[in-house]
Write a protein that holds these residues in place. Structure first.
Motif, PDB file in Angstrom:
ATOM      1  N   ARG A  94      37.785 -39.576  48.732  1.00  0.00           N
ATOM      2  CA  ARG A  94      36.910 -39.536  47.125  1.00  0.00           C
ATOM      3  C   ARG A  94      38.691 -40.038  45.970  1.00  0.00           C
ATOM      4  NH1 ARG A  94      33.272 -35.791  47.963  1.00  0.00           N
ATOM      5  NH2 ARG A  94      33.930 -34.275  46.772  1.00  0.00           N
ATOM      6  N   ASP A  95      39.659 -38.863  46.585  1.00  0.00           N
ATOM      7  CA  ASP A  95      40.400 -38.758  45.351  1.00  0.00           C
ATOM      8  C   ASP A  95      41.657 -40.609  46.268  1.00  0.00           C
ATOM      9  OD1 ASP A  95      40.073 -36.473  44.196  1.00  0.00           O
ATOM     10  OD2 ASP A  95      41.675 -35.310  45.837  1.00  0.00           O
ATOM     11  N   PHE A 101      40.190 -47.447  42.181  1.00  0.00           N
ATOM     12  CA  PHE A 101      40.181 -48.037  40.777  1.00  0.00           C
ATOM     13  C   PHE A 101      41.120 -47.911  39.882  1.00  0.00           C
ATOM     14  CE2 PHE A 101      36.297 -47.453  42.963  1.00  0.00           C
ATOM     15  CZ  PHE A 101      35.276 -49.025  42.337  1.00  0.00           C
ATOM     16  N   ASP A 102      42.275 -46.888  39.687  1.00  0.00           N
ATOM     17  CA  ASP A 102      43.615 -47.016  38.862  1.00  0.00           C
ATOM     18  C   ASP A 102      44.091 -47.643  39.335  1.00  0.00           C
ATOM     19  OD1 ASP A 102      42.049 -44.588  37.970  1.00  0.00           O
ATOM     20  OD2 ASP A 102      43.655 -43.119  39.310  1.00  0.00           O
ATOM     21  N   ASP A 103      44.170 -48.447  40.941  1.00  0.00           N
ATOM     22  CA  ASP A 103      44.933 -49.288  40.804  1.00  0.00           C
ATOM     23  C   ASP A 103      45.028 -50.844  40.257  1.00  0.00           C
ATOM     24  OD1 ASP A 103      47.510 -47.837  41.284  1.00  0.00           O
ATOM     25  OD2 ASP A 103      47.110 -48.069  43.245  1.00  0.00           O
ATOM     26  N   CYS A 104      43.146 -51.245  40.460  1.00  0.00           N
ATOM     27  CA  CYS A 104      42.852 -52.094  40.016  1.00  0.00           C
ATOM     28  C   CYS A 104      43.083 -52.632  38.760  1.00  0.00           C
ATOM     29  CB  CYS A 104      41.795 -52.078  40.542  1.00  0.00           C
ATOM     30  SG  CYS A 104      40.322 -53.759  40.649  1.00  0.00           S
ATOM     31  N   ASN A 106      41.830 -55.317  37.935  1.00  0.00           N
ATOM     32  CA  ASN A 106      40.126 -56.210  37.139  1.00  0.00           C
ATOM     33  C   ASN A 106      39.287 -55.071  37.160  1.00  0.00           C
ATOM     34  OD1 ASN A 106      41.958 -58.145  37.301  1.00  0.00           O
ATOM     35  ND2 ASN A 106      41.610 -59.314  39.386  1.00  0.00           N
ATOM     36  N   CYS A 107      39.418 -53.704  37.459  1.00  0.00           N
ATOM     37  CA  CYS A 107      38.304 -53.257  37.147  1.00  0.00           C
ATOM     38  C   CYS A 107      38.388 -52.319  35.899  1.00  0.00           C
ATOM     39  CB  CYS A 107      38.536 -52.523  38.621  1.00  0.00           C
ATOM     40  SG  CYS A 107      38.504 -52.512  40.077  1.00  0.00           S
ATOM     41  N   THR A 108      37.208 -52.016  35.841  1.00  0.00           N
ATOM     42  CA  THR A 108      37.087 -51.306  34.502  1.00  0.00           C
ATOM     43  C   THR A 108      36.084 -50.452  34.456  1.00  0.00           C
ATOM     44  OG1 THR A 108      36.115 -53.291  33.420  1.00  0.00           O
ATOM     45  CG2 THR A 108      35.309 -51.215  31.967  1.00  0.00           C
ATOM     46  N   LYS A 109      36.841 -49.041  34.568  1.00  0.00           N
ATOM     47  CA  LYS A 109      36.649 -47.249  34.687  1.00  0.00           C
ATOM     48  C   LYS A 109      35.441 -47.199  33.738  1.00  0.00           C
ATOM     49  CE  LYS A 109      40.842 -46.227  35.606  1.00  0.00           C
ATOM     50  NZ  LYS A 109      41.441 -45.349  35.861  1.00  0.00           N
ATOM     51  N   SER A 110      35.906 -47.211  32.397  1.00  0.00           N
ATOM     52  CA  SER A 110      35.017 -46.432  31.192  1.00  0.00           C
ATOM     53  C   SER A 110      33.526 -46.415  31.194  1.00  0.00           C
ATOM     54  CB  SER A 110      35.680 -47.067  29.880  1.00  0.00           C
ATOM     55  OG  SER A 110      35.101 -48.273  29.219  1.00  0.00           O
TER      56      SER A 110
END
Length: 288
Positions: A94-95, A101-104, A106-110
């Motif tokens: 999972r980590d 996702f942190d390195d992406c 184009n990804c929105t994590k909020s």
């Protein structure tokens, strides 16, 4: 030769003495011994240096197991089960997904979650006989849950995990599996929260989720959120194996090697392929 014989007869040339020949031979043996000893010493020094380098490499990554096993029937069986049942491996997985996702860019994590659904039990035919269950691999990668009809949501902001399962009654547990409380699920799989599978949409709404990442072609939970693809993220995370996965792969390879050895020892004229398949399945199955 004739001239040399004449000179020896006239005393002009003395043949080498036996003592000189013996002394020269002894010096030759000593010299060869020194050269051989020096060569062996250099080889031993090189071997010690290589061994020291291997030890230093293992100290830098002490969780990787040795690649040799004792001469036992199933030395790797308990180790495989302990790794498969260990929550450390799935938490590390999972980590790894969170890091992707942190390195992406184009990804929105909020206000976003990664939502993965586990496999379901399939019937062989209309008589209701269930086929052998195999968990969906991406779901199993981040959860370690082998039960059918489960799902997991990973909060990309808080990095908390929400496991959704079907809780069995005591009566159902007699036929369908072990009865477990929410706290037991939480402890076994090292997740943050455990919910009933019927409450997926309600939980995501309570988390104010606006975006749901899921596998390409996957079935997202019902809601007004935006559905985004996540297959490339998970694939990137799974390409890099952590120490727990490397250990498990080595143990499985060792078990498979033992099974192949058993086939070679027992194969003989008159056997069919299904006979060898049954033996292979038995050999790998008895070790976990």
């Amino acid at each position: 030769i004739f001239q040399r014989h004449i000179m020896e007869e006239e005393g002009l040339l003395r043949p080498p003495s036996h003592s000189f020949t013996k002394s020269w031979s002894l010096m030759h043996v000593v010299w060869k011994g020194l050269v051989i000893g020096l060569g062996i010493g250099l080889l031993l020094t090189l071997a010690v240096a290589i061994y020291a380098g291997v030890l230093a490499a293992h100290k830098n990554n002490p969780t990787i197991i040795e690649n040799n096993f004792p001469d036992q029937e199933c030395p790797q069986g308990d180790s495989m089960r302990s790794l498969i049942n260990s929550t450390n491996m799935y938490k590390a997985n999972r980590d790894a997904v969170f890091r992707e996702f942190d390195d992406c860019d184009n990804c929105t994590k909020s206000n976003a979650v990664l939502y993965l659904v586990g496999g379901t039990v399939q019937s062989r035919s209309q008589n209701g006989v269930a086929a052998d269950f195999r968990q969906e691999s991406n779901f199993w990668y981040v959860s370690g849950v082998e039960l059918p009809g489960a799902a997991i949501a990973l909060d990309l902001t808080t990095q908390e995990s929400h496991l959704f399962v079907t809780f069995l009654t005591m009566q159902q547990a007699l036929w369908e599996g072990k009865y477990m409380t929410p706290q037991q699920f939480q402890d076994k799989y090292s997740v943050t929260y455990v919910h009933d599978i019927s409450n997926v949409s309600l939980v995501l709404q309570a988390l104010n989720v606006e975006r749901v990442y899921t596998l390409d072609g996957g079935v997202p939970p019902v809601g007004s959120w935006e559905v985004l693809p996540a297959s490339s993220i998970i694939n990137a995370a799974r390409q890099v194996k952590n120490a727990y996965e490397i250990n498990l792969m080595r143990l499985v390879a060792h078990s498979s090697s033992n099974a192949h050895n058993a086939l070679m020892k027992n194969v003989r004229p008159g056997l069919y392929e299904y006979n060898l398949e049954a033996l292979f399945s038995f050999e790998v199955g008895k070790c976990g």
